[in-house]
Design a protein around this motif. Structure first.
Motif, PDB file in Angstrom:
ATOM      1  N   UNK A 137       1.642  -0.020 -17.593  1.00 28.88           N
ATOM      2  CA  UNK A 137       1.993  -0.833 -18.753  1.00 28.88           C
ATOM      3  C   UNK A 137       1.127  -2.006 -18.644  1.00 28.88           C
ATOM      4  N   UNK A 138       0.745  -2.548 -17.185  1.00 30.76           N
ATOM      5  CA  UNK A 138       0.368  -3.860 -16.860  1.00 30.76           C
ATOM      6  C   UNK A 138      -1.235  -3.714 -16.308  1.00 30.76           C
ATOM      7  N   UNK A 139      -1.415  -2.609 -15.413  1.00 36.89           N
ATOM      8  CA  UNK A 139      -2.385  -2.529 -14.682  1.00 36.89           C
ATOM      9  C   UNK A 139      -3.936  -2.532 -15.779  1.00 36.89           C
ATOM     10  N   UNK A 140      -3.688  -1.633 -16.751  1.00 39.64           N
ATOM     11  CA  UNK A 140      -5.239  -1.528 -17.519  1.00 39.64           C
ATOM     12  C   UNK A 140      -5.648  -3.010 -17.904  1.00 39.64           C
ATOM     13  N   UNK A 141      -4.804  -3.458 -18.700  1.00 36.98           N
ATOM     14  CA  UNK A 141      -5.283  -4.998 -19.070  1.00 36.98           C
ATOM     15  C   UNK A 141      -5.554  -5.833 -18.108  1.00 36.98           C
ATOM     16  N   UNK A 142      -4.789  -5.897 -17.182  1.00 39.62           N
ATOM     17  CA  UNK A 142      -5.165  -6.840 -15.830  1.00 39.62           C
ATOM     18  C   UNK A 142      -6.424  -6.369 -15.239  1.00 39.62           C
ATOM     19  N   UNK A 143      -6.813  -5.171 -15.223  1.00 44.57           N
ATOM     20  CA  UNK A 143      -8.108  -4.664 -14.577  1.00 44.57           C
ATOM     21  C   UNK A 143      -9.252  -5.106 -15.443  1.00 44.57           C
ATOM     22  N   UNK A 168      -0.542  -6.318  -7.208  1.00 43.36           N
ATOM     23  CA  UNK A 168       0.759  -6.260  -7.382  1.00 43.36           C
ATOM     24  C   UNK A 168       1.222  -5.267  -8.239  1.00 43.36           C
ATOM     25  N   UNK A 169       0.365  -5.306  -9.444  1.00 43.89           N
ATOM     26  CA  UNK A 169       0.815  -4.314 -10.534  1.00 43.89           C
ATOM     27  C   UNK A 169      -0.178  -3.199 -10.749  1.00 43.89           C
ATOM     28  N   UNK A 170      -1.047  -2.617  -9.867  1.00 49.75           N
ATOM     29  CA  UNK A 170      -1.825  -1.716  -9.730  1.00 49.75           C
ATOM     30  C   UNK A 170      -1.492  -0.339 -10.126  1.00 49.75           C
ATOM     31  N   UNK A 171       0.030   0.012  -9.795  1.00 51.69           N
ATOM     32  CA  UNK A 171       0.494   1.236 -10.167  1.00 51.69           C
ATOM     33  C   UNK A 171       1.219   1.135 -11.306  1.00 51.69           C
ATOM     34  N   UNK A 200       0.514   6.330  -6.675  1.00 48.42           N
ATOM     35  CA  UNK A 200      -0.101   6.381  -7.766  1.00 48.42           C
ATOM     36  C   UNK A 200      -1.692   6.963  -7.773  1.00 48.42           C
ATOM     37  N   UNK A 201      -2.032   7.910  -8.470  1.00 48.03           N
ATOM     38  CA  UNK A 201      -3.384   8.150  -8.371  1.00 48.03           C
ATOM     39  C   UNK A 201      -4.302   7.063  -9.050  1.00 48.03           C
ATOM     40  N   UNK A 202      -3.718   6.435 -10.115  1.00 50.01           N
ATOM     41  CA  UNK A 202      -4.361   5.472 -10.695  1.00 50.01           C
ATOM     42  C   UNK A 202      -4.616   4.272 -10.019  1.00 50.01           C
ATOM     43  N   UNK A 203      -3.430   3.861  -9.127  1.00 49.29           N
ATOM     44  CA  UNK A 203      -3.588   2.795  -8.443  1.00 49.29           C
ATOM     45  C   UNK A 203      -4.614   3.058  -6.924  1.00 49.29           C
ATOM     46  N   UNK A 222       0.794  -1.340  -0.202  1.00 54.88           N
ATOM     47  CA  UNK A 222      -0.048   0.002  -0.109  1.00 54.88           C
ATOM     48  C   UNK A 222       0.942   1.291  -0.017  1.00 54.88           C
ATOM     49  N   UNK A 223       2.012   1.234   0.747  1.00 54.51           N
ATOM     50  CA  UNK A 223       2.761   2.159   0.809  1.00 54.51           C
ATOM     51  C   UNK A 223       3.125   2.889  -0.619  1.00 54.51           C
ATOM     52  N   UNK A 224       3.567   1.753  -1.522  1.00 54.88           N
ATOM     53  CA  UNK A 224       4.048   2.219  -2.696  1.00 54.88           C
ATOM     54  C   UNK A 224       2.707   2.658  -3.641  1.00 54.88           C
ATOM     55  N   UNK A 225       1.584   1.922  -3.291  1.00 48.39           N
ATOM     56  CA  UNK A 225       0.504   2.212  -4.532  1.00 48.39           C
ATOM     57  C   UNK A 225      -0.045   3.454  -4.069  1.00 48.39           C
ATOM     58  N   UNK A 226       0.167   3.989  -2.678  1.00 45.66           N
ATOM     59  CA  UNK A 226      -0.365   5.306  -2.573  1.00 45.66           C
ATOM     60  C   UNK A 226       0.266   6.473  -3.326  1.00 45.66           C
TER      61      UNK A 226
END
Length: 243
Positions: free
Chosen positions: A125-131, A119-122, A84-87, A78-82
């Motif tokens: 490259x990966x988050x959009x397709x994963x979502x 794991x990749x929400x921020x 990123x607005x996208x995350x 979470x500390x990393x994801x914070x």
């Protein structure tokens, strides 16, 4: 009653002077709530952030009781994801989607999809397709899965280009051409046609349009609800390149 399981934090709410009600999506026990005594302490506040994975031991006298959690951090992402607005918008959206499931109803495959996503929400490259794939998994687990394996009209597995809004099945380019204005676009990355690490913005938009249609048709509209505002913000960021 007692069990220990791995879970992703979806949210917390205050309870009393020092406790919180913790909401987890667990591997074996589905979406499950429990009371964490002292959950507002400095240490536990850092652990109980949305997106973190924890090991949780739940105890209650009877199975139907709220029960209490004892938790230990496993992956404190979470500390990393914070950063990123996208995350952050993604975390709010996935929690909203998961609340469509009854509490304590296990969804093993969905949990695995969820952990890969957070794991990749921020990662732009990966988050959009994963979502998009996560939303398709939500539909499947709710009983509204799409069939993208073959053409609904001809049975062919080649040149799949569209999705029927009626049946949720794929349609080939040839069969769909006369009706293309009434069909949804099938992005290639959902059927293994994209070799690039990041699908094109057009394909990602088509993926979100596809899941948006079926989520509203089968999940939100029957309940008189709309998709959360955070989803639109996440999609906007996810289809606009780097933040």
């Amino acid at each position: 009653m007692q069990w220990t399981d791995e879970g992703v934090v979806l949210g917390v709410r205050k309870h009393g002077e020092a406790g919180v009600i913790l909401e987890l999506m667990t591997r074996e026990h589905g979406r499950h709530l429990g009371l964490v005594h002292g959950g507002r302490s400095k240490y536990l506040q850092a652990v109980l952030q949305p997106g973190n994975t924890v090991q949780a031991t739940w105890r209650a006298r009877l199975d139907e009781h709220l029960g209490t959690y004892q938790v230990e951090g496993l992956n404190l992402r979470a500390a990393r994801l914070m950063g990123s607005s996208m995350a952050l918008y993604g975390l709010a959206t996935l929690a909203h989607l998961l609340r469509n499931f009854p509490e304590r109803d296990p969804h093993f495959a969905l949990f695995e999809t969820l952990t890969v996503l957070v794991d990749h929400l921020d990662d732009a490259d990966l988050a959009p397709a994963l979502f998009v794939r996560f939303e398709l998994a939500i539909l499947t687990e709710l009983g509204f899965g799409l069939d993208l394996s073959s053409c609904a009209a001809t049975g062919t597995e080649r040149d799949l280009t569209y999705v029927s809004p009626r049946s949720g099945r794929a349609v080939s380019a040839g069969a769909g051409e006369p009706y293309k204005d009434r069909l949804l676009k099938l992005p290639g990355f959902l059927i293994g046609q994209t070799k690039a690490n990041r699908p094109s913005e057009e394909d990602v938009r088509a993926g979100f349009a596809l899941t948006d249609f079926f989520l509203h048709q089968n999940v939100f509209d029957p309940q008189g609800r709309r998709a959360p505002d955070e989803r639109a913000r996440f999609v906007a960021l996810a289809t606009a390149g780097d933040e």
